[in-house]
Design a protein around this motif. Structure first.
Motif, PDB file in Angstrom:
ATOM      1  N   PRO A  84      -3.775  12.810 -10.370  1.00  0.00           N
ATOM      2  CA  PRO A  84      -3.020  12.363 -11.547  1.00  0.00           C
ATOM      3  C   PRO A  84      -3.956  12.149 -12.734  1.00  0.00           C
ATOM      4  O   PRO A  84      -5.148  11.897 -12.573  1.00  0.00           O
ATOM      5  N   SER A  85      -3.398  12.236 -13.917  1.00  0.00           N
ATOM      6  CA  SER A  85      -4.176  11.952 -15.123  1.00  0.00           C
ATOM      7  C   SER A  85      -4.321  10.444 -15.293  1.00  0.00           C
ATOM      8  O   SER A  85      -3.375   9.683 -15.082  1.00  0.00           O
ATOM      9  N   ILE A  86      -5.503  10.008 -15.689  1.00  0.00           N
ATOM     10  CA  ILE A  86      -5.720   8.585 -15.910  1.00  0.00           C
ATOM     11  C   ILE A  86      -4.827   8.073 -17.028  1.00  0.00           C
ATOM     12  O   ILE A  86      -4.466   6.892 -17.063  1.00  0.00           O
ATOM     13  N   GLU A  87      -4.437   8.971 -17.951  1.00  0.00           N
ATOM     14  CA  GLU A  87      -3.568   8.566 -19.046  1.00  0.00           C
ATOM     15  C   GLU A  87      -2.170   8.180 -18.562  1.00  0.00           C
ATOM     16  O   GLU A  87      -1.433   7.481 -19.270  1.00  0.00           O
ATOM     17  N   ASP A  88      -1.794   8.635 -17.357  1.00  0.00           N
ATOM     18  CA  ASP A  88      -0.463   8.325 -16.826  1.00  0.00           C
ATOM     19  C   ASP A  88      -0.420   6.999 -16.079  1.00  0.00           C
ATOM     20  O   ASP A  88       0.667   6.542 -15.691  1.00  0.00           O
ATOM     21  N   LEU A  89      -1.572   6.395 -15.843  1.00  0.00           N
ATOM     22  CA  LEU A  89      -1.618   5.109 -15.138  1.00  0.00           C
ATOM     23  C   LEU A  89      -1.158   4.015 -16.095  1.00  0.00           C
ATOM     24  O   LEU A  89      -1.833   3.685 -17.060  1.00  0.00           O
ATOM     25  N   HIS A 107       0.814  -1.201   0.000  1.00  0.00           N
ATOM     26  CA  HIS A 107       0.000   0.000   0.000  1.00  0.00           C
ATOM     27  C   HIS A 107       0.853   1.259   0.000  1.00  0.00           C
ATOM     28  O   HIS A 107       0.482   2.275  -0.595  1.00  0.00           O
ATOM     29  N   VAL A 108       2.003   1.184   0.644  1.00  0.00           N
ATOM     30  CA  VAL A 108       2.934   2.312   0.605  1.00  0.00           C
ATOM     31  C   VAL A 108       3.421   2.532  -0.819  1.00  0.00           C
ATOM     32  O   VAL A 108       3.470   3.659  -1.317  1.00  0.00           O
ATOM     33  N   ARG A 109       3.787   1.443  -1.497  1.00  0.00           N
ATOM     34  CA  ARG A 109       4.255   1.566  -2.875  1.00  0.00           C
ATOM     35  C   ARG A 109       3.152   2.116  -3.776  1.00  0.00           C
ATOM     36  O   ARG A 109       3.412   2.942  -4.654  1.00  0.00           O
ATOM     37  N   ALA A 110       1.930   1.642  -3.550  1.00  0.00           N
ATOM     38  CA  ALA A 110       0.819   2.126  -4.374  1.00  0.00           C
ATOM     39  C   ALA A 110       0.601   3.619  -4.165  1.00  0.00           C
ATOM     40  O   ALA A 110       0.408   4.373  -5.124  1.00  0.00           O
ATOM     41  N   TYR A 111       0.644   4.054  -2.911  1.00  0.00           N
ATOM     42  CA  TYR A 111       0.448   5.478  -2.628  1.00  0.00           C
ATOM     43  C   TYR A 111       1.591   6.319  -3.210  1.00  0.00           C
ATOM     44  O   TYR A 111       1.365   7.369  -3.821  1.00  0.00           O
ATOM     45  N   ASN A 112       2.821   5.845  -3.027  1.00  0.00           N
ATOM     46  CA  ASN A 112       3.960   6.587  -3.563  1.00  0.00           C
ATOM     47  C   ASN A 112       3.888   6.687  -5.089  1.00  0.00           C
ATOM     48  O   ASN A 112       4.260   7.705  -5.677  1.00  0.00           O
ATOM     49  N   TYR A 113       3.412   5.619  -5.733  1.00  0.00           N
ATOM     50  CA  TYR A 113       3.260   5.654  -7.187  1.00  0.00           C
ATOM     51  C   TYR A 113       2.224   6.710  -7.574  1.00  0.00           C
ATOM     52  O   TYR A 113       2.444   7.517  -8.477  1.00  0.00           O
ATOM     53  N   TRP A 114       1.091   6.725  -6.866  1.00  0.00           N
ATOM     54  CA  TRP A 114       0.040   7.722  -7.134  1.00  0.00           C
ATOM     55  C   TRP A 114       0.590   9.135  -6.947  1.00  0.00           C
ATOM     56  O   TRP A 114       0.378  10.013  -7.789  1.00  0.00           O
ATOM     57  N   ALA A 115       1.307   9.351  -5.839  1.00  0.00           N
ATOM     58  CA  ALA A 115       1.854  10.685  -5.559  1.00  0.00           C
ATOM     59  C   ALA A 115       2.874  11.101  -6.612  1.00  0.00           C
ATOM     60  O   ALA A 115       2.979  12.284  -6.958  1.00  0.00           O
ATOM     61  N   SER A 116       3.622  10.127  -7.164  1.00  0.00           N
ATOM     62  CA  SER A 116       4.638  10.466  -8.164  1.00  0.00           C
ATOM     63  C   SER A 116       4.021  10.953  -9.468  1.00  0.00           C
ATOM     64  O   SER A 116       4.709  11.576 -10.286  1.00  0.00           O
ATOM     65  N   GLY A 138      -6.828  -1.692   2.542  1.00  0.00           N
ATOM     66  CA  GLY A 138      -6.777  -1.190   1.179  1.00  0.00           C
ATOM     67  C   GLY A 138      -6.567   0.303   1.107  1.00  0.00           C
ATOM     68  O   GLY A 138      -6.611   1.019   2.115  1.00  0.00           O
ATOM     69  N   ILE A 139      -6.333   0.764  -0.100  1.00  0.00           N
ATOM     70  CA  ILE A 139      -6.241   2.189  -0.380  1.00  0.00           C
ATOM     71  C   ILE A 139      -6.891   2.435  -1.735  1.00  0.00           C
ATOM     72  O   ILE A 139      -6.714   1.660  -2.677  1.00  0.00           O
ATOM     73  N   LEU A 140      -7.682   3.498  -1.806  1.00  0.00           N
ATOM     74  CA  LEU A 140      -8.299   3.935  -3.054  1.00  0.00           C
ATOM     75  C   LEU A 140      -7.769   5.319  -3.393  1.00  0.00           C
ATOM     76  O   LEU A 140      -7.687   6.184  -2.508  1.00  0.00           O
ATOM     77  N   MET A 141      -7.424   5.539  -4.664  1.00  0.00           N
ATOM     78  CA  MET A 141      -6.777   6.791  -5.069  1.00  0.00           C
ATOM     79  C   MET A 141      -7.464   7.364  -6.293  1.00  0.00           C
ATOM     80  O   MET A 141      -7.741   6.642  -7.254  1.00  0.00           O
ATOM     81  N   PRO A 142      -7.767   8.671  -6.277  1.00  0.00           N
ATOM     82  CA  PRO A 142      -8.515   9.285  -7.378  1.00  0.00           C
ATOM     83  C   PRO A 142      -7.630   9.589  -8.585  1.00  0.00           C
ATOM     84  O   PRO A 142      -6.476   9.986  -8.448  1.00  0.00           O
ATOM     85  N   PHE A 143      -8.207   9.432  -9.767  1.00  0.00           N
ATOM     86  CA  PHE A 143      -7.594   9.836 -11.025  1.00  0.00           C
ATOM     87  C   PHE A 143      -8.608  10.661 -11.806  1.00  0.00           C
ATOM     88  O   PHE A 143      -9.817  10.600 -11.536  1.00  0.00           O
TER      89      PHE A 143
END
Length: 398
Positions: free
Chosen positions: A47-52, A30-39, A142-147
């Motif tokens: 973040p833009s959905i196109e960057d996922l 979950h830390v990695r997922a959050y850090n990826y979202w923040a990056s 879990g963690i949910l992150m907006p795009f």
């Protein structure tokens, strides 16, 4: 957007070993997922959905899902569900929307959380225990992150979820059932999921000023590593900065030497500004430094004791923002209760009107004060016998 990271989304996918899947990696996922979202933020709210990119999230793709709100928020589409998540929920390719998800499955527990994402416009971390569709008690985190597709609207949510058997697996330290992660004064996902093992040890009363500064700067590095989003790290850094400020009063020569080495000038009218520059760095965001200095100044105004800043800010209404607002209110000069101009206005409102001929005098020019009453009527009330004011009026009119 490329989410082609699952080799097989069917129920025929080989069952996973849940004990091995969770293990020590449960929190770090979950830390990695959050850090990826923040990056992916790059200064944006979302973040833009196109960057996922599925290639960047392969290590937690099997435990992830993507909700698509472009057709509306009533029933989001399940654009992607990872293989491990599908196996746990016993679902196949027929699940197209959240409404298709079987009741009592792990995915059915997400409804409240994705609604909170839309309401709070920020990532949501959560954990709980429930009985799944097979009658098994499981713990999940879990963690949910907006795009966003346009930079303004939340129309996609990417989630990463992990789970384990509630009986056979040891329980982790409890998190709040739901944690909302905001931009400025937020709960810290990284610290809530995985507290820092290298948190600076408490400093004794005899610690040197340089040691205090070093400890505070180490905490700031933790804050910077979290991209400024760790409220816990921020509050610790401010607490250490406050203790550093208190200690600097005791050894002013040592403090002056530290300022000189850093090329920072002391400020008599804003003594906390050099403190936060030393701790956070003179190149830190200037608006944030101003806020930090105001918060420390208000603690000093309230005569907070040494090592008392952390409980002070945590219990203060509004946290950091509340402290800053309180200090600004305290600095604002009180309105003057009365002055000569106000008293003059009172008298002139009650004065009788006079004819211009009585006010003109024998000079070529006379400065006359007129009054407009509540009905809009304009009438002279007096002559200003001040040559300096008359000269100013003549220059202004010329």
């Amino acid at each position: 957007m490329d989410l082609s990271f699952s080799p097989d989304l069917s129920l025929d996918h080989e069952p996973i070993d849940m004990a091995a899947a969770i293990g020590m990696d449960e929190r770090r996922m979950h830390v990695r997922a959050y850090n990826y979202w923040a990056s992916l933020l790059n200064g944006r709210d979302f973040p833009s959905i196109e960057d996922l990119d599925g290639r960047d999230v392969q290590d937690f793709a099997d435990h992830s899902l993507l909700l698509d709100f472009t057709a509306g928020t009533d029933n989001p589409a399940t654009s992607f569900i990872g293989a491990a998540l599908r196996a746990e929920c016993e679902i196949g390719d027929t699940v197209r929307t959240l409404a298709d998800v079987p009741p009592r499955s792990l995915l059915s527990r997400l409804t409240d959380h994705w609604l909170q994402i839309v309401a709070n416009r920020a990532p949501i971390g959560f954990e709980a225990e429930f009985t799944n569709q097979r009658g098994l008690d499981i713990c999940y985190r879990g963690i949910l992150m907006p795009f966003s597709s346009d930079g303004k609207t939340i129309d996609f949510i990417y989630g990463v979820i992990n789970w384990k058997d509630a009986v056979s697996a040891p329980r982790p330290d409890p998190l709040p059932i739901t944690a909302v992660f905001e931009e400025e004064d937020v709960l810290d996902l990284v610290e809530a999921i995985e507290p820092e093992d290298d948190e600076p040890l408490p400093l004794g009363d005899d610690a040197g000023l340089a040691d205090r500064l070093s400890a505070a700067r180490e905490t700031v590095e933790v804050l910077k590593a979290a991209d400024g989003r760790s409220r816990a790290a921020l509050y610790r850094a401010l607490s250490l900065a406050y203790d550093f400020a208190v200690a600097s009063r005791r050894v002013p020569d040592d403090y002056a030497e530290l300022l000189d080495d850093a090329g920072i000038k002391a400020q008599a009218r804003a003594p906390m500004t050099p403190i936060v520059k030393l701790v956070f760095g003179a190149d830190y965001d200037k608006a944030r430094l101003t806020e930090f200095a105001a918060a420390l100044a208000h603690a000093e105004r309230c005569e907070i004791d040494f090592e008392g800043f952390l409980p002070f800010i945590e219990s203060f209404a509004g946290g950091l923002k509340g402290l800053v607002a309180a200090e600004r209110d305290a600095r604002r000069p009180a309105p003057r209760a009365d002055n000569r101009a106000d008293r003059a206005r009172v008298r002139l409102r009650a004065a009788a009107a006079q004819p211009l001929s009585a006010l003109a005098g024998n000079d070529e020019f006379t400065l006359v004060l007129v009054r407009r009453d509540a009905t809009g009527k304009v009438e002279p009330v007096g002559a200003v016998a001040d040559l300096a004011l008359l000269e100013k009026a003549l220059h202004r009119l010329a």
